[in-house]
Design an enzyme around this catalytic site. Structure first.
Site, PDB file in Angstrom:
ATOM      1  CG  LEU A  46      -1.974  -1.062   1.359  1.00 30.83           C
ATOM      2  CD1 LEU A  46      -2.559  -1.084   2.767  1.00 30.83           C
ATOM      3  CD2 LEU A  46      -3.062  -0.817   0.314  1.00 30.83           C
ATOM      4  CB  SER A 119       2.707  -3.347  -8.524  1.00 30.38           C
ATOM      5  OG  SER A 119       3.588  -3.542  -7.452  1.00 30.38           O
TER       6      SER A 119
END
Ligand code: ADP
Length: 213
Positions: A46, A119
């Protein structure tokens, strides 16, 4: 030109005119003068989880020991190569495809390249692994609970996402899919930065990517 037209043009070029050139100097030749193996350290997690912080310290530690490294940072690449991309699903997919292609070139150059990008999608990370090559890919899950990331909020982005100023923010109104089987899993609430660095360096040593004295 629309994305679809661009793709058609690319496919035509691929099929008709482009020929892959094989060069005399190979990855192994580049690696041997550097006394290391090229590889990609792919940090996922995150926003605010600690990807850039840990990647930065890993690079510093390798550089001090005389290894050749580079750090591709998600925020930094969005200032240049990826500045035409936003945060829609399609743009996030393209963002990862481009960085994976860039990382592949660094690996081929014999460099240890760290990629610090949220990602968030499993499928895109799998694609990145496919582009870079499984044998050159180390997936590092920087696992920090959302509440902790929101508490840290180093860039003030969660505040903006919660107030609606930013949309499609990972963890708030865009999903994060955690890795199922990462090479390294770091819980940053329990593991300090120095310990994280030594876990990563030990793996590089175990895999013969660097020789630590
Ligand atoms: P990201 O690159 O994942 O968005 P950053 O590295 O920019 O995250 O920010 C993470 C923040 O969390 C930094 O301010 C860092 O100092 C802090 N932090 C606190 N504890 C840790 C830890 N154990 N590992 C990594 N970062 C930590």
């Amino acid at each position: 030109m629309s994305r679809k037209e661009q793709k058609k043009r690319r496919d035509n070029l691929d099929n008709n005119y482009l020929i892959w050139h094989s060069h005399k100097v190979k990855k192994e030749n580049r690696e041997s003068i550097k006394r290391q193996k090229g590889c990609a350290l792919w940090f996922t997690g995150l926003s605010g989880s600690g990807k850039s912080t840990i990647a930065n310290e890993v690079e510093y530690s390798l550089n001090r020991r005389g290894f050749h490294t580079y750090l591709l940072d998600g925020d930094n690449l969005r200032h240049g190569l990826n500045k035409d991309l936003g945060f829609s699903f399609e743009d996030r997919v393209e963002n990862i495809r481009r960085v994976a292609e860039v990382a592949k070139l660094f690996v081929d150059a014999g460099i240890i390249v760290s990629v610090a990008f949220i990602s968030p999608f499993l499928k895109e990370r799998e694609k990145a692994k496919g582009i870079i090559g499984e044998e050159n890919f180390v997936e590092i899950f920087v696992d920090t609970p959302l509440e902790e990331c929101m508490k840290r909020d180093p860039k003030g982005l969660y505040k903006k996402a919660l107030s609606g100023e930013i949309s499609e923010f990972t963890g708030i109104d865009s999903p994060y899919e955690p890795p199922e089987n990462p090479d390294i899993h770091i819980n940053t609430v329990k593991t300090d930065i120095n310990k994280s660095v030594s876990i990563i360096l030990n793996l590089l040593s175990d895999r013969g990517i660097v020789l630590l004295l």
